[in-house]
Design a protein around this motif. Structure first.
Motif, PDB file in Angstrom:
ATOM      1  N   GLU A   1      -7.344   0.358   8.171  1.00  0.00           N
ATOM      2  CA  GLU A   1      -6.013   0.955   7.768  1.00  0.00           C
ATOM      3  C   GLU A   1      -6.165   2.517   8.545  1.00  0.00           C
ATOM      4  OE1 GLU A   1      -4.442   1.321   3.438  1.00  0.00           O
ATOM      5  OE2 GLU A   1      -5.907   2.552   3.671  1.00  0.00           O
ATOM      6  N   SER A   2      -4.783   2.937   8.859  1.00  0.00           N
ATOM      7  CA  SER A   2      -4.512   4.126   9.211  1.00  0.00           C
ATOM      8  C   SER A   2      -3.412   4.553   8.177  1.00  0.00           C
ATOM      9  CB  SER A   2      -4.312   4.411  10.496  1.00  0.00           C
ATOM     10  OG  SER A   2      -5.362   4.374  11.394  1.00  0.00           O
ATOM     11  N   LEU A   3      -3.603   5.743   7.584  1.00  0.00           N
ATOM     12  CA  LEU A   3      -2.648   6.146   6.674  1.00  0.00           C
ATOM     13  C   LEU A   3      -1.900   7.662   7.061  1.00  0.00           C
ATOM     14  CD1 LEU A   3      -4.346   5.609   3.287  1.00  0.00           C
ATOM     15  CD2 LEU A   3      -2.691   4.242   4.209  1.00  0.00           C
TER      16      LEU A   3
ATOM     17  N   GLY B   1     -10.642  -0.508  -1.423  1.00  0.00           N
ATOM     18  CA  GLY B   1     -10.585  -0.119  -0.095  1.00  0.00           C
ATOM     19  C   GLY B   1      -9.510  -1.359   0.453  1.00  0.00           C
ATOM     20  N   ILE B   2      -9.192  -1.185   1.663  1.00  0.00           N
ATOM     21  CA  ILE B   2      -8.230  -2.114   2.393  1.00  0.00           C
ATOM     22  C   ILE B   2      -8.872  -3.549   2.558  1.00  0.00           C
ATOM     23  CG2 ILE B   2      -8.578  -1.439   4.796  1.00  0.00           C
ATOM     24  CD1 ILE B   2      -5.166  -2.437   2.982  1.00  0.00           C
TER      25      ILE B   2
ATOM     26  N   HIS C   1      -7.667   6.174   1.267  1.00  0.00           N
ATOM     27  CA  HIS C   1      -7.961   4.933   1.731  1.00  0.00           C
ATOM     28  C   HIS C   1      -8.618   3.951   0.619  1.00  0.00           C
ATOM     29  CE1 HIS C   1      -6.830   5.268   6.065  1.00  0.00           C
ATOM     30  NE2 HIS C   1      -7.689   6.534   5.925  1.00  0.00           N
TER      31      HIS C   1
ATOM     32  N   ARG D   1       0.930  -1.227   0.156  1.00  0.00           N
ATOM     33  CA  ARG D   1       0.069   0.068   0.016  1.00  0.00           C
ATOM     34  C   ARG D   1       0.782   1.382   0.016  1.00  0.00           C
ATOM     35  NH1 ARG D   1      -4.144   2.028  -1.189  1.00  0.00           N
ATOM     36  NH2 ARG D   1      -4.744   2.879   0.963  1.00  0.00           N
TER      37      ARG D   1
ATOM     38  N   ASN E   1     -13.035   0.458   4.474  1.00  0.00           N
ATOM     39  CA  ASN E   1     -11.693   0.554   5.193  1.00  0.00           C
ATOM     40  C   ASN E   1     -12.209   0.491   6.739  1.00  0.00           C
ATOM     41  OD1 ASN E   1      -9.253   1.093   6.308  1.00  0.00           O
ATOM     42  ND2 ASN E   1      -9.576   3.140   6.362  1.00  0.00           N
TER      43      ASN E   1
ATOM     44  N   VAL F   1       1.724   3.322   6.654  1.00  0.00           N
ATOM     45  CA  VAL F   1       0.627   2.564   6.508  1.00  0.00           C
ATOM     46  C   VAL F   1       0.427   1.753   7.718  1.00  0.00           C
ATOM     47  CG1 VAL F   1      -0.815   0.940   5.287  1.00  0.00           C
ATOM     48  CG2 VAL F   1       0.540   2.516   4.139  1.00  0.00           C
TER      49      VAL F   1
ATOM     50  N   HIS G   1      -8.731   7.474  13.133  1.00  0.00           N
ATOM     51  CA  HIS G   1      -7.414   7.133  13.453  1.00  0.00           C
ATOM     52  C   HIS G   1      -6.995   6.610  14.818  1.00  0.00           C
ATOM     53  CE1 HIS G   1      -6.881   9.169   9.472  1.00  0.00           C
ATOM     54  NE2 HIS G   1      -6.769   7.772   8.945  1.00  0.00           N
TER      55      HIS G   1
END
Length: 192
Positions: free
Chosen positions: A125-127, A99-100, A92, A80, A122, A185, A152
């Motif tokens: 996932e935290s970006l 999406g993740i 995301h 990612r 999602n 990620v 998040h």
């Protein structure tokens, strides 16, 4: 200590094999990814203490156990981060509308069907983009000033739905040819 060394070895091995679509200017920063892993777990163990350092009142967040490292999540986090840098976007959902949740399913990480019913979902996932290192990325995501519901923060500190999640994979890369220069990620999930 043995698990910590195993995680470090895994990160180093992941850093030696970028996905084939990676540009030459991308560097996997395994030290920052490992730093993020350790710092996140320490933060989860004592959110009130670490929250004070960020001038946040995190009294509503109870201490959580350390997250278990997962190689599938780490590999997907690296893919990612590399995709974000290579195609120079930050979202995301990738340009193909995935999406993740669906990416996790496709990577062989077993989830209940309802989790990936919508390919744009999602939940895991935290970006972060632009952080100098792993610790800075974690701090930025926990501060989470841009998102009203603090998604998040909840994800990383194990609140709400995220309370059930206990595995993690983290990647931190540097990409001098992309807009943000660094991408972190963090995937936290559990087989559902």
């Amino acid at each position: 200590m043995k698990n910590y060394l195993l995680h470090l070895l895994t990160l180093l091995l992941l850093g030696l094999s970028l996905p084939s679509n990676a540009q030459a200017d991308i560097q996997v920063d395994t030290a920052s990814a490992n730093q993020a892993y350790v710092y996140l777990n320490k933060f989860r163990s004592a959110p009130k203490v670490y929250g004070k350092l960020l001038k946040l009142n995190l009294s509503a967040y109870p201490a959580r156990p350390w997250l278990e490292w997962n190689d599938t999540l780490a590999r997907l986090a690296l893919e990612r981060a590399t995709d974000l840098a290579t195609r120079d976007y930050f979202a995301h959902v990738n340009p193909e509308g995935r999406g993740i949740n669906i990416m996790l399913h496709d990577a062989g990480y077993s989830l209940s069907e309802y989790v990936y019913a919508d390919p744009k979902n999602n939940w895991f996932e935290s970006l972060q983009a632009g952080a100098h290192d792993g610790r800075s990325a974690i701090d930025d995501l926990i501060i989470d000033a841009r998102i009203e519901n603090k998604g998040h923060r909840k994800h990383l500190l194990g609140a709400g739905f995220a309370e059930k999640l206990h595995q993690v994979g983290i990647a931190h890369i540097k990409s001098y040819g992309s807009k943000y220069r660094t991408y972190t990620v963090i995937l936290i999930a559990s087989h559902l």
